[in-house]
Write a protein that holds these residues in place. Structure first.
Motif, PDB file in Angstrom:
ATOM      1  N   CYS A   1     -21.692  16.768 -13.607  1.00  0.00           N
ATOM      2  CA  CYS A   1     -21.397  18.195 -13.620  1.00  0.00           C
ATOM      3  C   CYS A   1     -22.628  19.019 -13.234  1.00  0.00           C
ATOM      4  O   CYS A   1     -23.731  18.771 -13.713  1.00  0.00           O
ATOM      5  N   ARG A   2     -22.439  20.017 -12.392  1.00  0.00           N
ATOM      6  CA  ARG A   2     -23.571  20.802 -11.920  1.00  0.00           C
ATOM      7  C   ARG A   2     -24.181  21.651 -13.040  1.00  0.00           C
ATOM      8  O   ARG A   2     -25.346  22.022 -12.971  1.00  0.00           O
TER       9      ARG A   2
ATOM     10  N   ARG B   1     -21.712  15.307 -18.152  1.00  0.00           N
ATOM     11  CA  ARG B   1     -20.365  14.775 -18.012  1.00  0.00           C
ATOM     12  C   ARG B   1     -19.983  14.666 -16.529  1.00  0.00           C
ATOM     13  O   ARG B   1     -20.577  15.323 -15.680  1.00  0.00           O
ATOM     14  N   PRO B   2     -18.989  13.823 -16.235  1.00  0.00           N
ATOM     15  CA  PRO B   2     -18.535  13.692 -14.844  1.00  0.00           C
ATOM     16  C   PRO B   2     -17.793  14.941 -14.381  1.00  0.00           C
ATOM     17  O   PRO B   2     -17.351  15.753 -15.199  1.00  0.00           O
ATOM     18  N   ARG B   3     -17.665  15.107 -13.093  1.00  0.00           N
ATOM     19  CA  ARG B   3     -17.001  16.290 -12.526  1.00  0.00           C
ATOM     20  C   ARG B   3     -15.496  16.119 -12.604  1.00  0.00           C
ATOM     21  O   ARG B   3     -14.837  15.858 -11.609  1.00  0.00           O
ATOM     22  N   ASP B   4     -14.955  16.288 -13.784  1.00  0.00           N
ATOM     23  CA  ASP B   4     -13.513  16.114 -13.944  1.00  0.00           C
ATOM     24  C   ASP B   4     -12.801  17.437 -14.178  1.00  0.00           C
ATOM     25  O   ASP B   4     -11.634  17.463 -14.528  1.00  0.00           O
ATOM     26  N   GLY B   5     -13.497  18.546 -14.004  1.00  0.00           N
ATOM     27  CA  GLY B   5     -12.855  19.847 -14.115  1.00  0.00           C
ATOM     28  C   GLY B   5     -12.636  20.423 -12.733  1.00  0.00           C
ATOM     29  O   GLY B   5     -13.570  20.528 -11.946  1.00  0.00           O
TER      30      GLY B   5
ATOM     31  N   THR C   1     -17.845  20.938 -11.617  1.00  0.00           N
ATOM     32  CA  THR C   1     -18.281  20.851 -13.015  1.00  0.00           C
ATOM     33  C   THR C   1     -17.337  19.940 -13.792  1.00  0.00           C
ATOM     34  O   THR C   1     -16.274  19.573 -13.309  1.00  0.00           O
ATOM     35  N   CYS C   2     -17.723  19.643 -15.028  1.00  0.00           N
ATOM     36  CA  CYS C   2     -16.827  18.908 -15.918  1.00  0.00           C
ATOM     37  C   CYS C   2     -15.748  19.870 -16.426  1.00  0.00           C
ATOM     38  O   CYS C   2     -15.869  21.089 -16.272  1.00  0.00           O
TER      39      CYS C   2
END
Ligand SMILES: [Zn+2]
Ligand SMILES: [Zn+2]
Length: 97
Positions: A44-45, A50-54, A66-67
């Protein structure tokens, strides 16, 4: 090729966990090998954890930058999309399956 691509995607969620030294090295190698996908698989930027799952939805496009947790925060505080500055209409969680 397709096979190694699927393997690579399958590994991605495991990176959400705080990485060991070994995992970080693996990530560097993967980044070099896969090139263009690196941005998507970066954390996430905003929180860098967290991973970019948003997925930030604006109109008929979206930014996966971002997450989910950070994306929801941006939406709640009426912040613009950190990728392009457009109004965030909706935030959804992305599952890579
Ligand atoms: Zn985040
Ligand atoms: Zn955007």
């Amino acid at each position: 090729d397709a096979c190694s691509g699927y393997t690579f995607l399958g590994k991605a969620p495991a990176r959400a966990a705080p990485g060991t030294q070994k995992r970080e090295n693996q990530e560097l190698l993967d980044g070099k090998a896969k090139g263009g996908r690196q941005a998507l698989l970066e954390p996430c930027r905003l929180c860098r954890v967290r991973p970019r799952d948003g997925n930030i939805i604006h109109g008929c496009t979206a930014h996966m930058i971002t997450c989910f947790s950070c994306a929801r925060k941006l939406h709640r505080f009426h912040m613009p999309c950190p990728g392009c500055g457009q109004v965030i209409q909706k935030v959804i969680k992305v599952f890579i399956a």
